[in-house]
Design a protein around this motif. Sequence first.
Motif, short mmCIF file in Angstrom:
data_model
loop_
_atom_site.label_atom_id
_atom_site.label_comp_id
_atom_site.label_asym_id
_atom_site.label_seq_id
_atom_site.Cartn_x
_atom_site.Cartn_y
_atom_site.Cartn_z
N MET A 1 -3.69 -7.22 13.87
CA MET A 1 -3.28 -5.80 13.34
C MET A 1 -4.08 -5.80 11.96
N ILE A 2 -4.72 -5.02 11.73
CA ILE A 2 -5.65 -4.70 10.44
C ILE A 2 -4.76 -4.25 9.39
N LYS A 3 -4.80 -4.60 8.52
CA LYS A 3 -4.15 -4.34 7.35
C LYS A 3 -4.88 -3.94 6.17
N VAL A 4 -4.63 -2.77 5.17
CA VAL A 4 -5.73 -2.23 4.24
C VAL A 4 -4.80 -2.57 3.06
N LEU A 5 -5.55 -3.05 1.99
CA LEU A 5 -5.24 -3.38 0.63
C LEU A 5 -6.11 -2.79 -0.41
N ILE A 6 -5.40 -2.22 -1.50
CA ILE A 6 -6.07 -1.42 -2.55
C ILE A 6 -5.82 -2.48 -3.66
N PRO A 7 -6.97 -2.38 -4.74
CA PRO A 7 -6.63 -3.28 -5.84
C PRO A 7 -5.19 -3.41 -6.56
N LEU A 8 -4.60 -2.20 -6.55
CA LEU A 8 -3.28 -2.19 -7.07
C LEU A 8 -2.18 -2.99 -6.30
N ASN A 9 -2.47 -3.19 -5.06
CA ASN A 9 -1.60 -3.92 -4.40
C ASN A 9 -1.59 -5.16 -4.76
N PRO A 10 -0.14 -5.92 -5.07
CA PRO A 10 -0.23 -7.37 -5.46
C PRO A 10 -0.85 -8.57 -4.40
N GLU A 11 -0.87 -8.04 -3.19
CA GLU A 11 -1.36 -9.11 -2.14
C GLU A 11 -3.04 -9.13 -2.21
N PHE A 12 -3.56 -8.05 -2.67
CA PHE A 12 -5.05 -7.87 -3.08
C PHE A 12 -5.68 -9.26 -3.95
N LYS A 13 -5.06 -9.84 -4.67
CA LYS A 13 -5.07 -10.71 -5.53
C LYS A 13 -5.22 -12.28 -4.72
N GLN A 14 -4.73 -12.22 -3.61
CA GLN A 14 -4.84 -13.29 -2.91
C GLN A 14 -6.00 -13.26 -2.30
N TYR A 15 -6.66 -12.31 -1.97
CA TYR A 15 -7.92 -12.40 -1.36
C TYR A 15 -9.06 -11.92 -2.32
N MET A 47 -9.80 -3.06 0.96
CA MET A 47 -10.21 -4.28 1.46
C MET A 47 -9.38 -4.40 2.96
N PHE A 48 -9.88 -4.76 3.79
CA PHE A 48 -9.33 -5.00 5.08
C PHE A 48 -9.10 -6.34 5.57
N ILE A 49 -8.03 -6.73 6.13
CA ILE A 49 -7.58 -8.14 6.72
C ILE A 49 -7.18 -7.81 8.14
N ASN A 50 -7.19 -9.06 8.73
CA ASN A 50 -6.50 -8.96 10.18
C ASN A 50 -6.08 -10.28 10.28
N ASP A 51 -4.74 -10.37 10.55
CA ASP A 51 -4.15 -11.61 10.72
C ASP A 51 -4.17 -12.56 9.45
N ALA A 57 -14.60 -5.09 3.14
CA ALA A 57 -14.27 -3.73 2.23
C ALA A 57 -14.85 -2.75 2.52
N ILE A 58 -14.57 -1.60 2.35
CA ILE A 58 -15.22 -0.24 2.26
C ILE A 58 -15.05 0.50 0.87
N TYR A 59 -16.00 0.97 0.36
CA TYR A 59 -15.51 1.86 -0.78
C TYR A 59 -16.28 3.04 -0.87
N TYR A 60 -15.69 4.05 -1.19
CA TYR A 60 -16.30 5.56 -1.32
C TYR A 60 -16.19 5.76 -2.79
N PHE A 61 -17.39 6.74 -3.11
CA PHE A 61 -17.64 7.35 -4.43
C PHE A 61 -18.54 8.26 -4.19
N MET A 62 -18.41 9.10 -5.38
CA MET A 62 -19.33 10.33 -5.32
C MET A 62 -20.55 10.28 -5.97
N ASP A 63 -21.78 11.03 -5.35
CA ASP A 63 -23.08 10.70 -5.81
C ASP A 63 -23.68 12.20 -5.39
N ASN A 64 -24.22 12.88 -6.32
CA ASN A 64 -24.82 14.19 -6.32
C ASN A 64 -23.84 15.08 -5.54
N ASP A 65 -22.63 15.15 -6.04
CA ASP A 65 -21.66 15.95 -5.27
C ASP A 65 -21.32 15.73 -3.64
N ARG A 66 -21.82 14.49 -3.50
CA ARG A 66 -21.58 14.08 -1.85
C ARG A 66 -20.48 12.90 -2.00
#
Length: 129
Positions: A1-15, A47-51, A57-66
Amino acid sequence: MIKVLIPLNPEFKQYEKELKILYEQNQDAICDTNSFEFIRDNTLFYMFINDSSLIGAIYYFMDNDRLFLNGFSYRKRHNLTVQCLSISLTWFVSDIYAEAQNRASALCLLKCGFKRVKDKLFVYKSSLE
């Protein structure tokens, strides 16, 4: 099962150390000159982890209003990478752009419903917009 973590998640530090190394190994291939710390702190970073195994990781950002995305993952995990991208696309209600720097990236984008705009630029058209 895929799990998603963001930097604020304490588990993020583990990876985080492993993820930083993975980013730095792929930095040239994804054409991002920013530091790992910059993208972690200044983008919508997932961040994405599986088992308990890091996928990438995938990151989203704005560039030229897109809204753009960029990402990186371990090699030979194409199906998992496609799943991660598909999951993340459901979190936004605007068009999403990406530049594919290689054939594998372009295939991943196409499998997730992106259309080529021109050359390396692709767009995912939100059905809710």
